[in-house]
Design an enzyme around this catalytic site. Sequence first.
Site, PDB file in Angstrom:
ATOM      1  N   LYS A 196      46.820  47.051  45.602  1.00 24.77           N
ATOM      2  CA  LYS A 196      45.935  45.997  46.130  1.00 24.77           C
ATOM      3  C   LYS A 196      45.695  46.261  47.615  1.00 24.77           C
ATOM      4  O   LYS A 196      46.538  45.962  48.464  1.00 24.77           O
ATOM      5  CB  LYS A 196      46.587  44.630  45.915  1.00 24.77           C
ATOM      6  CG  LYS A 196      45.710  43.478  46.326  1.00 24.77           C
ATOM      7  CD  LYS A 196      46.317  42.166  45.859  1.00 24.77           C
ATOM      8  CE  LYS A 196      45.441  40.988  46.220  1.00 24.77           C
ATOM      9  NZ  LYS A 196      45.256  40.794  47.656  1.00 24.77           N
ATOM     10  N   GLU A 242      36.700  47.185  47.529  1.00 28.50           N
ATOM     11  CA  GLU A 242      37.268  46.775  48.810  1.00 28.50           C
ATOM     12  C   GLU A 242      36.744  47.637  49.954  1.00 28.50           C
ATOM     13  O   GLU A 242      36.729  48.862  49.861  1.00 28.50           O
ATOM     14  CB  GLU A 242      38.795  46.937  48.706  1.00 28.50           C
ATOM     15  CG  GLU A 242      39.579  46.026  49.587  1.00 28.50           C
ATOM     16  CD  GLU A 242      39.652  44.595  49.062  1.00 28.50           C
ATOM     17  OE1 GLU A 242      39.045  44.282  48.011  1.00 28.50           O
ATOM     18  OE2 GLU A 242      40.299  43.789  49.735  1.00 28.50           O
ATOM     19  N   LYS A 253      45.918  44.532  35.648  1.00 26.39           N
ATOM     20  CA  LYS A 253      44.826  43.983  34.831  1.00 26.39           C
ATOM     21  C   LYS A 253      45.056  44.413  33.399  1.00 26.39           C
ATOM     22  O   LYS A 253      45.347  45.585  33.150  1.00 26.39           O
ATOM     23  CB  LYS A 253      43.482  44.571  35.281  1.00 26.39           C
ATOM     24  CG  LYS A 253      43.142  44.280  36.720  1.00 26.39           C
ATOM     25  CD  LYS A 253      41.869  44.994  37.126  1.00 26.39           C
ATOM     26  CE  LYS A 253      41.630  44.791  38.609  1.00 26.39           C
ATOM     27  NZ  LYS A 253      40.580  45.656  39.140  1.00 26.39           N
TER      28      LYS A 253
HETATM   29  S1  IVH Z   1      40.088  42.677  40.993  1.00 28.97           S
HETATM   30  C1  IVH Z   1      39.036  39.003  38.978  1.00 28.97           C
HETATM   31  N1  IVH Z   1      41.239  44.826  41.858  1.00 28.97           N
HETATM   32  O1  IVH Z   1      42.317  41.155  45.808  1.00 28.97           O
HETATM   33  C2  IVH Z   1      39.537  40.168  39.661  1.00 28.97           C
HETATM   34  N2  IVH Z   1      40.984  43.011  43.386  1.00 28.97           N
HETATM   35  O2  IVH Z   1      42.972  38.169  45.254  1.00 28.97           O
HETATM   36  C3  IVH Z   1      39.491  40.065  41.152  1.00 28.97           C
HETATM   37  N3  IVH Z   1      41.826  43.457  45.635  1.00 28.97           N
HETATM   38  O3  IVH Z   1      39.338  39.451  46.499  1.00 28.97           O
HETATM   39  C4  IVH Z   1      39.404  41.312  41.853  1.00 28.97           C
HETATM   40  N4  IVH Z   1      42.498  45.524  45.236  1.00 28.97           N
HETATM   41  O4  IVH Z   1      39.727  41.650  47.673  1.00 28.97           O
HETATM   42  C5  IVH Z   1      40.843  43.587  42.175  1.00 28.97           C
HETATM   43  N5  IVH Z   1      42.233  46.797  42.466  1.00 28.97           N
HETATM   44  C6  IVH Z   1      41.830  45.587  42.787  1.00 28.97           C
HETATM   45  C7  IVH Z   1      41.991  45.043  44.094  1.00 28.97           C
HETATM   46  C8  IVH Z   1      41.558  43.743  44.342  1.00 28.97           C
HETATM   47  C9  IVH Z   1      42.384  44.556  46.164  1.00 28.97           C
HETATM   48  C10 IVH Z   1      41.571  42.184  46.366  1.00 28.97           C
HETATM   49  C11 IVH Z   1      40.144  41.727  46.344  1.00 28.97           C
HETATM   50  C12 IVH Z   1      40.160  40.331  45.783  1.00 28.97           C
HETATM   51  C13 IVH Z   1      41.598  39.961  45.938  1.00 28.97           C
HETATM   52  C14 IVH Z   1      41.998  39.022  44.832  1.00 28.97           C
END
Ligand code: IVH
Length: 676
Positions: free
Chosen positions: A119, A177, A285
Amino acid sequence: MNESSVKKKYQKKIKLLNYYNKKYYNENTSEISDLKFDELKKEIINLEKKYYFLKSKESPQLQVGYRPSRNFKKVTHKVPMLSLGNAFTEEDLKNFEKKVINYLDKNNDFEIEYSVEPKIDGISASLIYKNKKFVIGLSRGDGKEGEDITSNLKTISDIPKFISSKDFPDEIDIRGEVFIEKNDFNKFKEKFANPRNAASGSLRQKNPNDTKKIPLKFIAYTFGHEKGMDINFQNDFLKKLKDWGFNINPLNKVITGTKNLMSHYYELEKKREDLNFDIDGIVYKINSFKIQKRLGNVANAPRWAIAHKFSANKGKSKIVNIEIQIGRTGALTPVAKIKPINIGGVVVSNATLHNEDEINRKDIRINDEVIVERAGDVIPHVISVDFSKRNKDSKKFSFPTKCPFCGSKTFKEFNLTTKKEDAVRRCSSEGFECEKVSIEKIKHFVSKEALNIDGFGKKIVEKFWDLKFVRLPQDIFNLDYNKIKFLDGWGQQSTNNLKYSIDKKRNISLERFIYSLGIRHIGLENAKLIAKYLKTSLNFSSLSKNKKFDELLNIDGIGETQINSIKEFFKNDINLKVINELNKCLKVNEVKFIKKTGSLANKTFMLTGKLEGISRAEAKSLIESNSGSIVSNVSKKLNYLIIGDKPTKRKIDSAQELKVKILNQKEWIKMLNKRG
Ligand code: IVH
């Protein structure tokens, strides 16, 4: 110098800094040399270090180098940009899996395959491609509506402007991102508190040439709406992203089972420091899109993903005082005022102590040296006390038995479900009788999800309260603007703006209206359910007159706790007066009858007993997504009672008595398929 003159001096400097910032970033002019600007910044920081009571949201320690510009066009996301639920421990992860397994009605040994992605702690962006061309780029904004930052995103070389691959969908919203790599950030360290701030500041520049000055990167990881994509798994989607020319995270993996997730977590946490980008956790996920679709979302986060956060940044500080804050529901929250410390690029001067039980359990006292933890967007909290540093004459903290603001008795509720006393102590007046509770209620009333009055923030509520301009929510609609325009810092223009924002909100939906009243246990989701059921504001305000509270039990999702709370609310004369007066100044819109087109339109259902291969939650969501609704009582209003294994006999009996049609699972599924 005494406290008030220090504060004055400090505020003056902050004001000046803001002025220069605004000139520089919004108007591209500079009235001061870089050297002088830096000096001013340093003076402010030094004052903050010397005097713990100095704090401002605009402190250069918090907001470095940029002022967000308000000039971007707002655009609605076709598919909302959701956030993620957090997990901190293995137990949190196990609970997450358990919920998924229950929802899908699988056995405990069901193995879930995850796409596991670091993340990155940056800023998310949505890139819309039409006919292979990058056409619009949006920031996340509030998740529903983002800002059009296309020109700034176009300066990022990682973002493909045209994609020639044959299998690239006709239309797709690629999300990922925007961030700055650590070695690049080192060059801008002076200007920004942390890499995330640097990325966000740079992205929100008015002039794309300024964005260009900071080397931003982009990593793609998900999508919003799409037309013409045929992919079934997240890891395949990630591979495709790479084929199409996007950067993806080289550390992405596919992992099955929480045990393996945990060992990967520890491994990555060790590597974390050596990576060239900041990560604050790992995103898990569920790999199958089919399962993702079945699971859907709760409020603003998917059921199929979770963020496993790395342990927070910690710091040592001293508790200078313990203050009691009060919320709109009368809950008393102790807050430790600590000597300001910088934890991971953010200055922390307050740490929550949660509640009375927590203070007792950890034996936290004024003047104690403590360890404070700050994890991402979570409020900093005190972890532990260094007892070796404690003074001999230190005294146990005694939690007030009377509300420090209105003097009413404080009490702890007895929770009927857990058969335990609540950990939270409350002010027994819980209404507009307590001054501080009133202020909090008004703050809630104007807040984003309630009335959402532009420019009417918490500070203004406090100021208008001190000036006795507002005492109850309805006062907001009867303000004397002639007085406001002569206030310090106000003028004709800003007064006009305020009037405009307030008048705009005289038209309001029933759900927002109900939510804005700040009734305990009635959050936005419950307010929505109640509004949908009652339809008009008149029905709502006459709840108490008609003594129809129990009718609300028909609403699936509303239970005794909520109904008791609504009853209590309506028992209070001031609350009744508020509703009455608000109805005079507002136009509360009826819940519109939306023509339902789903296969179960206008039909009500109730479930009893266990269905096979599908959880109650999923059955409910299936009914609702086909325009049917769920009720939780057998009454004349019920059209179908669906029975599974071991149904409640009483429910079947009453259904038969009322001639409600009874369906078994097969018949219900047939009905879904036939009409759909
Ligand atoms: S998926 C519904 N994948 O995390 C799925 N988010 O708290 C939402 N983020 O606003 C996003 N790496 O800024 C996803 N591999 C990743 C991610 C990611 C960073 C951040 C993104 C999002 C926040 C969610």
